[in-house]
Design a protein around this motif. Structure first.
Motif, PDB file in Angstrom:
ATOM      1  N   LEU A 151      38.949   3.955 -16.374  1.00 62.34           N
ATOM      2  CA  LEU A 151      38.407   2.604 -16.195  1.00 62.34           C
ATOM      3  C   LEU A 151      37.974   1.995 -17.523  1.00 62.34           C
ATOM      4  O   LEU A 151      38.211   0.810 -17.779  1.00 62.34           O
ATOM      5  CB  LEU A 151      37.229   2.624 -15.220  1.00 62.34           C
ATOM      6  CG  LEU A 151      37.564   2.898 -13.757  1.00 62.34           C
ATOM      7  CD1 LEU A 151      36.291   3.071 -12.938  1.00 62.34           C
ATOM      8  CD2 LEU A 151      38.441   1.797 -13.172  1.00 62.34           C
TER       9      LEU A 151
ATOM     10  N   ARG B 244      41.333   1.228 -19.836  1.00 62.82           N
ATOM     11  CA  ARG B 244      42.446   0.374 -19.408  1.00 62.82           C
ATOM     12  C   ARG B 244      42.249  -1.054 -19.891  1.00 62.82           C
ATOM     13  O   ARG B 244      41.135  -1.539 -20.063  1.00 62.82           O
ATOM     14  CB  ARG B 244      42.625   0.420 -17.902  1.00 62.82           C
ATOM     15  CG  ARG B 244      41.591  -0.345 -17.139  1.00 62.82           C
ATOM     16  CD  ARG B 244      41.895  -0.343 -15.667  1.00 62.82           C
ATOM     17  NE  ARG B 244      40.838  -1.065 -14.990  1.00 62.82           N
ATOM     18  CZ  ARG B 244      40.825  -1.313 -13.727  1.00 62.82           C
ATOM     19  NH1 ARG B 244      41.802  -0.856 -12.974  1.00 62.82           N
ATOM     20  NH2 ARG B 244      39.838  -1.977 -13.184  1.00 62.82           N
TER      21      ARG B 244
ATOM     22  N   PRO C 278      42.257  -4.984 -19.431  1.00 62.71           N
ATOM     23  CA  PRO C 278      42.006  -5.856 -18.274  1.00 62.71           C
ATOM     24  C   PRO C 278      43.232  -6.706 -17.960  1.00 62.71           C
ATOM     25  O   PRO C 278      43.952  -7.133 -18.855  1.00 62.71           O
ATOM     26  CB  PRO C 278      40.824  -6.715 -18.726  1.00 62.71           C
ATOM     27  CG  PRO C 278      40.848  -6.673 -20.203  1.00 62.71           C
ATOM     28  CD  PRO C 278      41.484  -5.376 -20.600  1.00 62.71           C
ATOM     29  N   LYS C 279      43.453  -6.918 -16.682  1.00 61.96           N
ATOM     30  CA  LYS C 279      44.525  -7.796 -16.208  1.00 61.96           C
ATOM     31  C   LYS C 279      43.935  -8.690 -15.132  1.00 61.96           C
ATOM     32  O   LYS C 279      42.871  -8.409 -14.595  1.00 61.96           O
ATOM     33  CB  LYS C 279      45.679  -6.965 -15.628  1.00 61.96           C
ATOM     34  CG  LYS C 279      46.388  -6.131 -16.657  1.00 61.96           C
ATOM     35  CD  LYS C 279      47.560  -5.404 -16.041  1.00 61.96           C
ATOM     36  CE  LYS C 279      48.261  -4.567 -17.096  1.00 61.96           C
ATOM     37  NZ  LYS C 279      49.341  -3.775 -16.540  1.00 61.96           N
TER      38      LYS C 279
ATOM     39  N   ASN D 178      44.786  -9.096 -12.109  1.00 60.46           N
ATOM     40  CA  ASN D 178      44.671  -8.508 -10.777  1.00 60.46           C
ATOM     41  C   ASN D 178      43.706  -7.316 -10.734  1.00 60.46           C
ATOM     42  O   ASN D 178      43.508  -6.729  -9.685  1.00 60.46           O
ATOM     43  CB  ASN D 178      46.044  -8.086 -10.251  1.00 60.46           C
ATOM     44  CG  ASN D 178      46.724  -7.060 -11.141  1.00 60.46           C
ATOM     45  OD1 ASN D 178      46.316  -6.825 -12.261  1.00 60.46           O
ATOM     46  ND2 ASN D 178      47.783  -6.468 -10.625  1.00 60.46           N
ATOM     47  N   HIS D 179      43.097  -6.962 -11.857  1.00 56.14           N
ATOM     48  CA  HIS D 179      42.086  -5.902 -11.877  1.00 56.14           C
ATOM     49  C   HIS D 179      40.727  -6.486 -11.517  1.00 56.14           C
ATOM     50  O   HIS D 179      40.417  -7.620 -11.882  1.00 56.14           O
ATOM     51  CB  HIS D 179      41.966  -5.273 -13.272  1.00 56.14           C
ATOM     52  CG  HIS D 179      43.120  -4.423 -13.650  1.00 56.14           C
ATOM     53  ND1 HIS D 179      43.286  -3.952 -14.915  1.00 56.14           N
ATOM     54  CD2 HIS D 179      44.183  -3.937 -12.953  1.00 56.14           C
ATOM     55  CE1 HIS D 179      44.372  -3.223 -14.992  1.00 56.14           C
ATOM     56  NE2 HIS D 179      44.938  -3.210 -13.806  1.00 56.14           N
TER      57      HIS D 179
ATOM     58  N   GLN E 173      36.936  -7.421 -11.901  1.00 54.13           N
ATOM     59  CA  GLN E 173      36.159  -7.729 -13.101  1.00 54.13           C
ATOM     60  C   GLN E 173      34.885  -6.892 -13.123  1.00 54.13           C
ATOM     61  O   GLN E 173      34.163  -6.822 -12.148  1.00 54.13           O
ATOM     62  CB  GLN E 173      35.815  -9.217 -13.136  1.00 54.13           C
ATOM     63  CG  GLN E 173      37.028 -10.121 -13.238  1.00 54.13           C
ATOM     64  CD  GLN E 173      37.820  -9.870 -14.511  1.00 54.13           C
ATOM     65  OE1 GLN E 173      37.263  -9.839 -15.597  1.00 54.13           O
ATOM     66  NE2 GLN E 173      39.127  -9.681 -14.374  1.00 54.13           N
TER      67      GLN E 173
END
Length: 149
Positions: free
Chosen positions: A62, A65, A67-68, A70-71, A73
């Protein structure tokens, strides 16, 4: 007979009161927190070590990774909770895990040691990388490696 339609929903009101001032945590963090809570109920050292190892791997994933859209927040408090789970895993390994000289328990604790050292190295390396600015570990690097953490 009570008129159900006119009675206030005490359960909902009570739930709203409890939720005031608390942040809604992203589902991945809730899953890892539940996994961490499960280590207290594990039957033996082997199971506990496997659970703690999984917590470390999940928290590291976590925090590293990118951030995108669809991830979910994560807020600063959520990132700190990830760091806190990592630190609690260290406390388990150094303070609570029993000394096991041989057998499956020793092998599982060796595996936990390997996971800890590998993932701490990953997080430390990422914390020093200036190109990591958008990842979770960059949000808490000073807290995690400083006096607060």
């Amino acid at each position: 007979i009570l008129d159900v339609a006119t009675e206030p929903n005490h359960d909902a009101t009570e739930r709203e009161e409890r939720m005031k001032g608390t942040e809604v945590r992203p589902l991945p963090l809730l899953a890892v927190e539940s996994l961490w809570d499960g280590h207290k109920s594990a039957v033996g050292v082997t199971d506990t070590a496997a659970i703690v190892s999984a917590v470390i791997e999940c928290v590291t994933f976590l925090m590293l990774r990118r951030p995108k859209e669809n991830h979910p927040q994560f807020s600063l408090d959520c990132w700190r909770k990830c760091g806190q789970l990592l630190l609690e895993s260290l406390v388990y390994f150094f303070m609570e895990a029993p000394d096991s000289g041989y057998g499956p328990a020793a092998a599982s604790l060796d595996g936990l040691c390997t996971t800890l050292s590998r993932d701490i190295l990953k997080l430390d390396t990422a914390s020093c990388d200036e190109g990591i600015g958008d990842r979770g570990v960059s949000n808490i690097a000073n807290w995690l490696w400083g006096e607060e953490g």
